[in-house]
Scaffold this motif. Sequence first.
Motif, PDB file in Angstrom:
ATOM      1  N   HIS A 130       0.841  -1.198   0.000  1.00  0.00           N
ATOM      2  CA  HIS A 130       0.000   0.000   0.000  1.00  0.00           C
ATOM      3  C   HIS A 130       0.880   1.253   0.000  1.00  0.00           C
ATOM      4  CE1 HIS A 130      -3.752   2.133   1.877  1.00  0.00           C
ATOM      5  NE2 HIS A 130      -3.501   2.515   0.632  1.00  0.00           N
ATOM      6  N   MET A 131       1.958   1.221   0.788  1.00  0.00           N
ATOM      7  CA  MET A 131       2.906   2.338   0.792  1.00  0.00           C
ATOM      8  C   MET A 131       3.583   2.471  -0.566  1.00  0.00           C
ATOM      9  SD  MET A 131       4.435   4.821   2.409  1.00  0.00           S
ATOM     10  CE  MET A 131       4.437   4.622   4.204  1.00  0.00           C
ATOM     11  N   PHE A 132       3.911   1.367  -1.207  1.00  0.00           N
ATOM     12  CA  PHE A 132       4.523   1.413  -2.532  1.00  0.00           C
ATOM     13  C   PHE A 132       3.595   2.110  -3.521  1.00  0.00           C
ATOM     14  CE2 PHE A 132       4.744  -0.377  -6.802  1.00  0.00           C
ATOM     15  CZ  PHE A 132       6.065  -0.113  -7.145  1.00  0.00           C
ATOM     16  N   ILE A 133       2.311   1.758  -3.508  1.00  0.00           N
ATOM     17  CA  ILE A 133       1.356   2.363  -4.444  1.00  0.00           C
ATOM     18  C   ILE A 133       1.238   3.865  -4.185  1.00  0.00           C
ATOM     19  CG2 ILE A 133      -1.059   2.422  -5.161  1.00  0.00           C
ATOM     20  CD1 ILE A 133      -1.173  -0.594  -4.512  1.00  0.00           C
ATOM     21  N   ALA A 134       1.134   4.246  -2.912  1.00  0.00           N
ATOM     22  CA  ALA A 134       1.005   5.665  -2.577  1.00  0.00           C
ATOM     23  C   ALA A 134       2.242   6.441  -3.015  1.00  0.00           C
ATOM     24  CB  ALA A 134       0.776   5.827  -1.072  1.00  0.00           C
ATOM     25  N   ARG A 135       3.418   5.860  -2.791  1.00  0.00           N
ATOM     26  CA  ARG A 135       4.648   6.552  -3.175  1.00  0.00           C
ATOM     27  C   ARG A 135       4.846   6.553  -4.697  1.00  0.00           C
ATOM     28  NH1 ARG A 135       8.146   8.343  -0.011  1.00  0.00           N
ATOM     29  NH2 ARG A 135      10.013   7.791  -1.214  1.00  0.00           N
ATOM     30  N   PHE A 136       4.410   5.512  -5.367  1.00  0.00           N
ATOM     31  CA  PHE A 136       4.457   5.519  -6.826  1.00  0.00           C
ATOM     32  C   PHE A 136       3.585   6.651  -7.363  1.00  0.00           C
ATOM     33  CE2 PHE A 136       3.329   4.236 -11.110  1.00  0.00           C
ATOM     34  CZ  PHE A 136       4.520   3.731 -11.618  1.00  0.00           C
ATOM     35  N   PHE A 137       2.415   6.826  -6.773  1.00  0.00           N
ATOM     36  CA  PHE A 137       1.510   7.912  -7.170  1.00  0.00           C
ATOM     37  C   PHE A 137       2.163   9.268  -6.930  1.00  0.00           C
ATOM     38  CE2 PHE A 137      -2.148  10.768  -6.343  1.00  0.00           C
ATOM     39  CZ  PHE A 137      -2.851  10.585  -7.526  1.00  0.00           C
ATOM     40  N   LEU A 138       2.990   9.367  -5.888  1.00  0.00           N
ATOM     41  CA  LEU A 138       3.709  10.612  -5.604  1.00  0.00           C
ATOM     42  C   LEU A 138       4.581  11.031  -6.779  1.00  0.00           C
ATOM     43  CD1 LEU A 138       4.584  12.806  -3.528  1.00  0.00           C
ATOM     44  CD2 LEU A 138       6.316  11.191  -2.719  1.00  0.00           C
ATOM     45  N   GLY A 139       5.073  10.060  -7.543  1.00  0.00           N
ATOM     46  CA  GLY A 139       5.908  10.379  -8.702  1.00  0.00           C
ATOM     47  C   GLY A 139       5.194  11.207  -9.753  1.00  0.00           C
ATOM     48  N   PHE A 140       3.867  11.106  -9.834  1.00  0.00           N
ATOM     49  CA  PHE A 140       3.113  11.939 -10.773  1.00  0.00           C
ATOM     50  C   PHE A 140       3.132  13.407 -10.356  1.00  0.00           C
ATOM     51  CE2 PHE A 140       1.160   7.766 -11.623  1.00  0.00           C
ATOM     52  CZ  PHE A 140       1.226   7.755 -13.007  1.00  0.00           C
ATOM     53  N   GLY A 141       3.425  13.658  -9.086  1.00  0.00           N
ATOM     54  CA  GLY A 141       3.578  15.031  -8.641  1.00  0.00           C
ATOM     55  C   GLY A 141       5.015  15.511  -8.778  1.00  0.00           C
ATOM     56  N   ILE A 142       5.971  14.650  -8.446  1.00  0.00           N
ATOM     57  CA  ILE A 142       7.377  15.046  -8.465  1.00  0.00           C
ATOM     58  C   ILE A 142       7.868  15.330  -9.889  1.00  0.00           C
ATOM     59  CG2 ILE A 142       9.727  14.213  -8.066  1.00  0.00           C
ATOM     60  CD1 ILE A 142       8.760  12.806  -5.581  1.00  0.00           C
ATOM     61  N   GLY A 143       7.557  14.440 -10.838  1.00  0.00           N
ATOM     62  CA  GLY A 143       8.083  14.584 -12.196  1.00  0.00           C
ATOM     63  C   GLY A 143       7.641  15.863 -12.894  1.00  0.00           C
ATOM     64  N   PRO A 144       6.332  16.082 -13.100  1.00  0.00           N
ATOM     65  CA  PRO A 144       5.901  17.303 -13.790  1.00  0.00           C
ATOM     66  C   PRO A 144       6.284  18.584 -13.051  1.00  0.00           C
ATOM     67  CG  PRO A 144       4.148  15.664 -13.797  1.00  0.00           C
ATOM     68  CD  PRO A 144       5.219  15.140 -12.883  1.00  0.00           C
ATOM     69  N   LYS A 145       6.261  18.543 -11.734  1.00  0.00           N
ATOM     70  CA  LYS A 145       6.620  19.746 -10.962  1.00  0.00           C
ATOM     71  C   LYS A 145       8.086  20.110 -11.157  1.00  0.00           C
ATOM     72  CE  LYS A 145       6.959  19.392  -6.403  1.00  0.00           C
ATOM     73  NZ  LYS A 145       6.461  18.047  -6.507  1.00  0.00           N
ATOM     74  N   SER A 146       8.956  19.105 -11.112  1.00  0.00           N
ATOM     75  CA  SER A 146      10.392  19.381 -11.232  1.00  0.00           C
ATOM     76  C   SER A 146      10.757  19.894 -12.615  1.00  0.00           C
ATOM     77  CB  SER A 146      11.195  18.123 -10.915  1.00  0.00           C
ATOM     78  OG  SER A 146      10.951  17.110 -11.878  1.00  0.00           O
ATOM     79  N   ALA A 147      10.016  19.481 -13.647  1.00  0.00           N
ATOM     80  CA  ALA A 147      10.310  19.932 -15.005  1.00  0.00           C
ATOM     81  C   ALA A 147       9.665  21.275 -15.325  1.00  0.00           C
ATOM     82  CB  ALA A 147       9.840  18.885 -16.017  1.00  0.00           C
ATOM     83  N   THR A 148       8.493  21.545 -14.751  1.00  0.00           N
ATOM     84  CA  THR A 148       7.723  22.734 -15.120  1.00  0.00           C
ATOM     85  C   THR A 148       8.141  23.975 -14.354  1.00  0.00           C
ATOM     86  OG1 THR A 148       5.806  21.352 -15.660  1.00  0.00           O
ATOM     87  CG2 THR A 148       5.393  23.695 -15.280  1.00  0.00           C
ATOM     88  N   THR A 149       8.454  23.838 -13.080  1.00  0.00           N
ATOM     89  CA  THR A 149       8.711  25.010 -12.249  1.00  0.00           C
ATOM     90  C   THR A 149       9.877  25.853 -12.754  1.00  0.00           C
ATOM     91  OG1 THR A 149       7.824  23.836 -10.331  1.00  0.00           O
ATOM     92  CG2 THR A 149       9.127  25.806  -9.906  1.00  0.00           C
ATOM     93  N   PRO A 150      11.044  25.273 -13.096  1.00  0.00           N
ATOM     94  CA  PRO A 150      12.124  26.121 -13.623  1.00  0.00           C
ATOM     95  C   PRO A 150      11.753  26.792 -14.941  1.00  0.00           C
ATOM     96  CG  PRO A 150      12.982  24.006 -12.890  1.00  0.00           C
ATOM     97  CD  PRO A 150      11.497  23.877 -12.903  1.00  0.00           C
ATOM     98  N   ILE A 151      10.966  26.101 -15.777  1.00  0.00           N
ATOM     99  CA  ILE A 151      10.526  26.701 -17.034  1.00  0.00           C
ATOM    100  C   ILE A 151       9.632  27.900 -16.755  1.00  0.00           C
ATOM    101  CG2 ILE A 151       9.155  26.329 -19.115  1.00  0.00           C
ATOM    102  CD1 ILE A 151      10.056  23.430 -19.080  1.00  0.00           C
TER     103      ILE A 151
END
Length: 647
Positions: free
Chosen positions: A221-242
């Motif tokens: 269950h923790m794995f699924i929740a943390r995998f879902f966290l990646g949908f927030g980390i990836g786009p945020k890290s690429a978009t914010t500096p742009i």
Amino acid sequence: MVVDAEKAHDRSNSTTSRAPYGHHDDAGTSSSNHDSPEALKRQRLEASKKLANPLAGLSHDRLSQMGEEYAISAGLTSDEDLRAFRLGAIIASDKPDYSALSELTDREREVLDRETTHKWSNPRMLYWVIAICSLCAAVQGMDETVVNGAQIFYKEAFGIADDTWLIGLTNGAPYLCCAIIGCWVTEPMNKRFGRRGTIFIACAISALACFWQAFTNTWWHMFIARFFLGFGIGPKSATTPIFAAECSPPRLRGALVMQWQMWTAFGIMVGYVADLAFYPVPDRGIPLGLNWRLMMGSALIPAVIVCSLVYICPESPRWYLTKNRHKEAFASICQLRYEKVQAARDLFYTHTLLKAEEQAAASIGTRSRIKEVFTIRRNRNAMIASEIVMFMQQFCGVNVIAYFSSEIFREAGYSEVEALAASLGFGVINFLFAIPAFYTIDTYGRRNLLLTTFPLMSLFMFFTGFSFWIPDDSPAHIGCIALGIYLFGIVYSPGEGPVPFTYSAEAYPLYIRAIGMSFATATTWFFNFVLALTWPSMLEAFKPQGAFSWYAAWNIIGFLLVLFLVPETKEKTLEELDRVFDVDLRRMMAFGARQAGWFWRRYILRSKGGRKPVHPGEEGLDSNESEGEFLGEKKEQVGEMDGAGRV
């Protein structure tokens, strides 16, 4: 972290360069049957130069006319707006002496001059954008490190304390998501929702995932929740500096890209603070414990703040232009500049650049651009160098400490509270020594920083690992382990911390930069996952001495890879970068060997003889050039040095 293409201005592209790409590998480089390899090289060079400054070489009268025509087509027809665009188009081209433009008011002339003398003097709304972007970076840092303390407890609660692979898989789940999905959904999200919308959605996902993690009761269950966290980390890290770069004046863009690294380090530090603050919280009847749940959930706080405040910022003017919403783009950029002339200049230039990008994309095609990353030597060498620095950002071992420092310090003999406090010390050092990177990266150069810091990182990794052999009852045991980790953090922060994203954004030609940065981002997230997955098992199998020595050895490999395959990019024009990267790898490696030998003789043996080696791309003669041609071109470049934009 992507440096916006508008940052590159090169005045010399008003004429056809006499510095062609040079000798490329011919296989697969022709876009059609009738295109010769040399013609293709010239075409790509011209495409890149056109993107560097599509307005170069145009007369003031023509620019003024273009500015007025654009304003009318955009529906900005008031006398004030038309005047702003006429003047803005002239200023956008070649940055003239503002005092020579009699149409400018004293206030406008003062503001334009202050862009050079006081680059941090900007409207409050721009600093609001910077504050939101900094908060996004802090969200990123907290997302990465609250697990550091929480895993001490949840691995016991979930019954996986003895299964090192499950611990690594659970911890690395967000980075697996980023590598295989998160990085690749960023562009569609940006096209559909804009910069603000993407940041809002990414931070909302981060907040929900953090809340979700706090209520998990099994490892899967923790794995699924943390995998879902990646949908927030990836786009945020690429978009914010742009987003920050697209809202900023040209002279401030580089500094704001660097802000991401610094405030991510700040968020990492705050994550350690949260771990230490929630450690003593009692369970209060909560099944499997409460303190680790609060640690994991605490990262939602800055994410919620960003969601609440991001829409106070104006949307990126560049994004509005991609949607043909020109009036909204002008209204947006007017909030980010003091005077309409500034706003008109930047908007008109961005509009012209977008048109040039569309023409380049249409003439080359997406498939051809991806193919040319690998088949054109200049591009392939840039990719090799970029992938090296991105790969080594992970395999230097920094995130082993960021994600598992509490476990490392416990292995060294610290109590749980002492381990969390020692981890906080690493976070503080990581943040404080990220600040000087603003100065060092543009003073000492990317390559020099890496060549200096890789041996030191290797030394301190060996020192940390070997310190575990000191007897446990000796005070030096714990002290030396902490010292090694802290010294590693000190040398990482100005080197492999800020260099990889900055270098990758500079290395690629403009027409394939977005594709190159996608490869670079996916690389760093994938090996981030590999690091998180394998460290617990490596620590168990090799013990701390062997595990730290493994990454110490990789730092030696990183030093050699940079020495032989990564050229310098600091303050080079587009033509200079074309020369530097369009070199046969054997010649590049030979240069690295000569440079190492020269350094050894000069600084170790203290011999004053011998000339410092010159990179093959910067040598005076190329096989297709005469000496006179090269010297004439170099003289022109020197004459234009102050005006030439730097990548």
